[in-house]
Design an enzyme around this catalytic site. Structure first.
Site, PDB file in Angstrom:
ATOM      1  N   SER A   1       0.832  -1.207   0.000  1.00  0.00           N
ATOM      2  CA  SER A   1       0.000   0.000   0.000  1.00  0.00           C
ATOM      3  C   SER A   1       0.862   1.252   0.000  1.00  0.00           C
ATOM      4  CB  SER A   1      -0.904   0.005   1.240  1.00  0.00           C
ATOM      5  OG  SER A   1      -0.113  -0.063   2.418  1.00  0.00           O
TER       6      SER A   1
ATOM      7  N   ASN B   1      -1.412  -2.146  13.656  1.00  0.00           N
ATOM      8  CA  ASN B   1      -2.862  -1.944  13.695  1.00  0.00           C
ATOM      9  C   ASN B   1      -3.257  -0.671  14.443  1.00  0.00           C
ATOM     10  OD1 ASN B   1      -2.829  -4.334  12.366  1.00  0.00           O
ATOM     11  ND2 ASN B   1      -3.684  -5.563  14.045  1.00  0.00           N
TER      12      ASN B   1
ATOM     13  N   THR C   1     -39.960  26.352  -8.238  1.00  0.00           N
ATOM     14  CA  THR C   1     -40.268  25.049  -7.640  1.00  0.00           C
ATOM     15  C   THR C   1     -40.666  24.158  -8.809  1.00  0.00           C
ATOM     16  OG1 THR C   1     -42.607  25.502  -7.300  1.00  0.00           O
ATOM     17  CG2 THR C   1     -41.135  26.120  -5.493  1.00  0.00           C
ATOM     18  N   HIS C   2     -40.298  22.890  -8.743  1.00  0.00           N
ATOM     19  CA  HIS C   2     -40.517  21.953  -9.858  1.00  0.00           C
ATOM     20  C   HIS C   2     -39.888  22.476 -11.141  1.00  0.00           C
ATOM     21  CE1 HIS C   2     -43.721  20.157  -7.312  1.00  0.00           C
ATOM     22  NE2 HIS C   2     -43.953  21.429  -7.010  1.00  0.00           N
TER      23      HIS C   2
ATOM     24  N   SER D   1     -14.908  25.276 -27.246  1.00  0.00           N
ATOM     25  CA  SER D   1     -15.012  24.007 -27.948  1.00  0.00           C
ATOM     26  C   SER D   1     -14.004  24.011 -29.083  1.00  0.00           C
ATOM     27  CB  SER D   1     -16.429  23.859 -28.495  1.00  0.00           C
ATOM     28  OG  SER D   1     -16.430  22.971 -29.586  1.00  0.00           O
TER      29      SER D   1
ATOM     30  N   ASN E   1     -17.955  26.783 -22.401  1.00  0.00           N
ATOM     31  CA  ASN E   1     -18.492  25.691 -21.583  1.00  0.00           C
ATOM     32  C   ASN E   1     -18.243  25.902 -20.093  1.00  0.00           C
ATOM     33  OD1 ASN E   1     -19.326  24.372 -23.913  1.00  0.00           O
ATOM     34  ND2 ASN E   1     -17.344  23.357 -24.149  1.00  0.00           N
TER      35      ASN E   1
ATOM     36  N   GLU F   1     -19.420  21.940 -14.042  1.00  0.00           N
ATOM     37  CA  GLU F   1     -19.705  20.578 -14.522  1.00  0.00           C
ATOM     38  C   GLU F   1     -18.824  19.554 -13.826  1.00  0.00           C
ATOM     39  OE1 GLU F   1     -20.945  20.424 -19.096  1.00  0.00           O
ATOM     40  OE2 GLU F   1     -19.175  21.630 -18.757  1.00  0.00           O
TER      41      GLU F   1
ATOM     42  N   LYS G   1      -7.813   3.992   2.578  1.00  0.00           N
ATOM     43  CA  LYS G   1      -7.060   5.230   2.406  1.00  0.00           C
ATOM     44  C   LYS G   1      -7.241   5.882   1.038  1.00  0.00           C
ATOM     45  CE  LYS G   1      -3.938   3.031   4.746  1.00  0.00           C
ATOM     46  NZ  LYS G   1      -4.967   2.363   5.570  1.00  0.00           N
TER      47      LYS G   1
HETATM   48  N1  ARG Z   1      -1.115  -1.149   5.744  1.00  0.00           N
HETATM   49  C1  ARG Z   1      -2.034  -1.507   6.773  1.00  0.00           C
HETATM   50  C2  ARG Z   1      -3.333  -0.692   6.632  1.00  0.00           C
HETATM   51  O1  ARG Z   1      -3.313   0.265   5.946  1.00  0.00           O
HETATM   52  C3  ARG Z   1      -1.452  -1.225   8.103  1.00  0.00           C
HETATM   53  C4  ARG Z   1      -1.806  -2.215   9.164  1.00  0.00           C
HETATM   54  C5  ARG Z   1      -1.421  -3.573   8.731  1.00  0.00           C
HETATM   55  N2  ARG Z   1      -1.416  -4.499   9.770  1.00  0.00           N
HETATM   56  C6  ARG Z   1      -1.105  -5.764   9.491  1.00  0.00           C
HETATM   57  N3  ARG Z   1      -1.034  -6.566  10.467  1.00  0.00           N
HETATM   58  N4  ARG Z   1      -0.880  -6.160   8.271  1.00  0.00           N
HETATM   59  O2  ARG Z   1      -4.356  -1.022   7.169  1.00  0.00           O
END
Ligand code: ARG
Length: 469
Positions: free
Chosen positions: A24, A111, A156-157, A278, A286, A291, A326
């Protein structure tokens, strides 16, 4: 880079494809500063509680600061095999500080660490967005003050209904964004709770001092249940629902600006600097910004849906699914902030075509209610007055006239109680001015609402969260 910090239990190396799939780092590297700040506070707490020595803490902190500097000067190597930002920083710390680095993660798990990082990140971003909304509110109120005598049809509407002041219409958005700000401030109460020290899920055997860490990191409270603390993402969902509501407000404003800038409405002209042409039709201008804001509303609602769906039915406590929180969160934060900023810049540049608005408010029988009200004031029961006014509209339609273009005699054919003074009641200005009920579009009422909003903003100035006044 060194081998994985959790390699101990494993005899085979992680497959490349799995490393890429589980990594990640491309997303959570954004959290590096919070991760380091959290680790520094954690070190200080470990030293204070004598779980590590003062010298060890100093060495760890020195190393963490070097890493921060490396990241900020683009000298840090990111690498998929190290999974996430926590592993990257810790591995690098081993390289810089040697064996003592292995002590950083005492009494902590990724965690509780990720929960901490996201809370710190979201606390800052929520404060930033509140500040941005504050600036937008100032722009809206200033614009409303400028348009205290601009009249347009209210709908309205999507049918012309009654004339209103443009300032009243703009102040409706002030109300919406005020609620959004309130909601964000309320979110902060639950974001600003510190999860660190809950470790993997059950707490820790070390004599840690969570209150101390919380104070160092500016948290108002510490989480009361370790299982909840590592598995709770409510604070993200709450933020996203607030962000989605706020975007819905922007999408409504956007839709109105798009409509108002059409040839058919012709109520406004968007600034050239906020529109595009355009490539094939030379006449086009535009309304791209509104938009896109309208379109981006979908992505923010999507982020909320993603989080809700991801969390639904997840057993306690931490599950890797939650790593998926995330990207949608970051995307929603970026999108919302960008929309607030671009509207703050664009609104003052819009040209409101007052004459066209006023003209539109003078046709389409917007004064039918006022004819009925006139009759009520002269003793006709409302339902009866409503019917008579309806008949007058039907008659005028047949004659291809507006109500105020009928003769007094024609009007009197519907009720003998109608006098010459009817005509002064049927102009858009009169109709607006007569709506003096609290919260209505009457000029005095709107001026009062604007003054109250100005006071509110002024008082708020010194109390914005995060002290970024
Ligand atoms: N990259 C993990 C997350 O975003 C962090 C926690 C991961 N914990 C684990 N035991 N793999 O949630």
């Amino acid at each position: 880079m060194s081998e994985k910090l959790w390699q101990g239990r494993f005899s085979a190396k992680t497959a490349r494809i799995v490393e890429a799939f589980t990594s990640s780092i491309q997303v959570d590297r954004r959290l590096y500063a919070y991760d380091i700040q959290g680790s520094i506070a954690h070190c200080k707490m470990l030293a204070k509680t004598m779980i590590i020595s003062d010298d060890e803490a100093l060495e760890l902190i020195r190393g963490l600061e070097i890493i921060k500097n490396e990241i900020e000067t683009d000298r840090f190597q990111f690498n998929d095999s190290l999974e996430d930002i926590h592993m990257h920083i810790e591995s690098r710390l081993v390289e810089i500080a040697g064996p003592v680095a292995q002590k950083l993660h005492t009494a902590r798990s990724r965690n509780d660490q990720i929960a901490l990082d996201v809370r710190m990140y979201l606390r800052d971003e929520t404060c930033r967005i509140i500040h941005l909304l504050y600036k937008l509110q100032k722009v809206i109120v200033a614009l409303a003050r400028k348009h205290l005598d601009t009249i347009l049809p209210g709908y309205t509407h999507m049918q012309r209904a009654q004339p209103i002041l443009l300032s009243h219409h703009l102040m409706a958005y002030f109300e919406m964004f005020s609620r959004d700000m309130e909601r964000l401030e309320n979110c902060l109460l639950r974001i600003n709770v510190m999860p660190l020290g809950c470790a993997a899920l059950a707490g820790t055997t070390y004599p840690i001092d969570r209150k101390f860490t919380a104070e160092l990191l500016g948290f108002d409270a510490i989480s009361a249940n370790s299982i909840d603390a590592v598995s709770d993402r409510d604070f993200i969902i709450e933020f996203l629902s607030t962000a989605a509501i706020c975007m819905v407000h922007f999408s409504r404003l956007s839709e109105e600006l798009i409509l108002w800038s059409t040839f058919e409405f012709n109520f406004i002209e968007l600034p050239d600097s906020f529109a595009t042409g355009s490539s094939i039709m030379p006449q086009k201008k535009n309304p791209d910004v509104p938009e896109l804001v309208r379109g981006k509303t979908g992505t923010v609602i999507g982020s909320l849906t993603t989080l809700l769906t991801m969390m639904k039915s997840l057993p306690l406590a931490y599950n890797r699914d939650m790593q998926e929180d995330k990207a949608p969160l970051f995307s929603a934060v970026d999108t919302l902030a960008a929309c607030v900023e671009i509207y703050t810049d664009m609104l003052p540049e819009i040209k409101f075509k007052k004459e066209n608005m006023q003209r539109a408010a003078s046709s389409g029988f917007l004064n039918a209610t006022d004819l009925a009200d006139y009759l009520v004031n002269r003793g006709v029961p409302f339902r009866e007055a409503h019917r008579l006014a309806g008949e007058a509209v039907s008659f005028a339609l047949e004659k291809k006239r507006e109500l105020h273009e009928l003769t007094l005699e024609q009007l009197q054919s519907f009720s003998a109680r109608i006098r010459q003074d009817i005509f002064s009641c049927l102009t858009p200005r009169q109709m607006v001015e007569q709506r003096t009920s609290y919260g209505g579009t009457g000029g005095k009422m709107v001026a009062r609402a604007i003054a109250a909003a100005e006071r509110q903003l002024d008082q708020k100035k010194d109390y914005l969260p995060g002290g970024r006044g």
